[in-house]
Design an enzyme around this catalytic site. Structure first.
Site, mmCIF file in Angstrom:
data_model
loop_
_atom_site.group_PDB
_atom_site.id
_atom_site.type_symbol
_atom_site.label_atom_id
_atom_site.label_comp_id
_atom_site.label_asym_id
_atom_site.label_seq_id
_atom_site.Cartn_x
_atom_site.Cartn_y
_atom_site.Cartn_z
ATOM 1 N N SER A 37 0.854 -1.190 0.000
ATOM 2 C CA SER A 37 0.000 0.000 0.000
ATOM 3 C C SER A 37 0.888 1.237 0.000
ATOM 4 O O SER A 37 1.665 1.426 -0.928
ATOM 5 C CB SER A 37 -0.952 -0.035 1.197
ATOM 6 O OG SER A 37 -1.876 1.033 1.151
ATOM 7 N N HIS A 76 -2.643 -1.189 -3.239
ATOM 8 C CA HIS A 76 -3.777 -0.284 -3.029
ATOM 9 C C HIS A 76 -3.569 0.989 -3.847
ATOM 10 O O HIS A 76 -2.796 1.871 -3.460
ATOM 11 C CB HIS A 76 -3.916 0.080 -1.551
ATOM 12 C CG HIS A 76 -4.228 -1.085 -0.669
ATOM 13 N ND1 HIS A 76 -3.974 -1.085 0.682
ATOM 14 C CD2 HIS A 76 -4.776 -2.290 -0.945
ATOM 15 C CE1 HIS A 76 -4.354 -2.237 1.210
ATOM 16 N NE2 HIS A 76 -4.843 -2.987 0.239
ATOM 17 N N ASP A 78 -4.773 -5.056 6.187
ATOM 18 C CA ASP A 78 -5.097 -5.884 5.026
ATOM 19 C C ASP A 78 -3.913 -6.797 4.705
ATOM 20 O O ASP A 78 -2.773 -6.344 4.638
ATOM 21 C CB ASP A 78 -5.410 -4.999 3.822
ATOM 22 C CG ASP A 78 -5.896 -5.796 2.624
ATOM 23 O OD1 ASP A 78 -6.463 -6.887 2.825
ATOM 24 O OD2 ASP A 78 -5.710 -5.314 1.492
#
Length: 366
Positions: free
Chosen positions: A182, A210, A306
């Site tokens: 991310s 992400h 996540d």
């Protein structure tokens, strides 16, 4: 500090931030030159910086901002055009820490999940700007063996966290590499993938980063140029083959399934997981179902948790997990979560990850 020539965008960010405890807008400005003038007197922890502005654009202002305030966290806000996606990825290479879609009056860009993503980035990167230098790892002279984890290694940290236990590396050589990242991910992915040529040649590499739509397409093109191997956004139903890098498209979940004995990519439009779409958990869990003990999972820099659930599925299936260490992570959220859950077989600085993965795939697993 919010720097955007759009009053609508500035208004959204101001309203969202001012409702959060412990956060405030110190300046809301419509030009980059104003930002440079106000930077020292307002002393922001985070600057949300638009790309397209009159007089001076964001990519020109970025190095000037960082020259004045090297410790400030800059988040690039961009509309979803190909040109702006290219510029945003360039900004990351120049020192911006994250990029996000620019808020506007469209419903998808002012949704609760979008608001959560932006506010979380501001909070996490602002905390990072105020944090003391990264903690230092020190090996225990005689590592303790916690109950129920026979043979596990221990990393002691100079802080108040519990020591992190490492799982033994499985003896089965992996056949696929799955990666979750991310904030800070594009830079880390480029650093690692450019040094993984022999691994990519023998195994597929599947990535969930992400990022918004368009950005993931540009990221794939950058990785293809950097590695000299095919890299593209995954397409629904396409076979997963060695020698290729597959990236989850922005705003679509990417998972794998087996059809007639062949692993294939599956894309779906299911709701976000952990406010993330695409979600690392979905890719990791599906890879565990398809490849079992032949999966090596890598969790890179990023905020949130996540990837932890999916990493647990990989470990339960006999696979293994590597996490980026805190010192080299922009945000040690995702890798820290899997590390503290006791799911990792190794926790490494960024520059040591590619050599370690190469050794693992070639059978030298120590």
């Amino acid at each position: 500090m919010v720097v955007d020539d759009s009053a609508i965008a500035r208004g959204f960010v101001r309203r969202w931030v001012e409702t959060e405890d412990g956060m405030e807008i110190v300046a809301s400005l419509q030009t980059a030159r104003e930002a440079l003038n106000y930077l020292e007197r307002t002393d922001p922890d985070v600057v949300v910086l638009d790309i397209e502005m009159p007089d001076m654009d964001g990519i020109t202002a970025l190095p000037l901002i960082l020259q004045k305030r090297p410790d400030v966290a800059v988040i690039i806000a961009s509309t979803l055009t190909r040109r702006n996606a290219e510029i945003s990825l360039r900004a990351l290479s120049l020192g911006a820490l994250d990029c996000i879609q620019k808020p506007d009056a469209q419903g998808a860009v002012t949704s609760e999940s979008y608001r959560h993503a932006l506010v979380t980035r501001i909070r996490e990167l602002g905390a990072r700007a105020r944090r003391v230098p990264a903690i230092t790892k020190i090996p225990s002279v005689e590592p303790a063996t916690p109950k129920g984890k026979s043979g596990a290694n221990i990393l002691a940290f100079v802080n108040t966290r519990e020591p992190i236990s490492l799982r033994p590396m499985p003896t089965t050589a992996p056949r696929v590499l799955v990666v979750g990242s991310s904030t800070g991910g594009p830079q880390a992915l480029t650093e690692i993938c450019t040094r993984l040529g022999p691994v990519i040649d023998q195994a597929p590499v599947l990535i969930t980063q992400h990022m918004p739509p368009t950005f993931t397409s540009i990221l794939a093109e950058h990785l293809a140029r950097a590695t000299g191997r095919p890299a593209q956004e995954a397409e629904d139903g396409e076979p997963i083959c060695a020698g290729h890098i597959y990236i989850a498209p922005g705003h679509r979940h990417f998972r794998v399934a087996r059809t007639n004995g062949q692993p294939v990519a599956i894309l779906d439009d299911a709701p976000p997981v952990h406010f993330c779409k695409p979600a690392v958990d979905i890719l990791f869990s599906s890879a565990a179902e398809v490849w079992g003990a032949w999966v090596l999972g890598l969790v890179l820099t990023g905020m949130g948790t996540d990837g932890t659930g999916g990493a647990a599925d990989i470990v339960a299936s006999g696979g293994s997990i590597i996490a980026q260490d805190e010192a080299t992570s922009i945000v040690w959220g995702m890798p820290g979560s899997v590390a503290q859950a006791g799911l990792c077989s190794s926790i490494l600085p960024l520059n040591e990850i590619a050599p370690a993965i190469t050794h693992i795939f070639t059978g030298r697993r120590a």
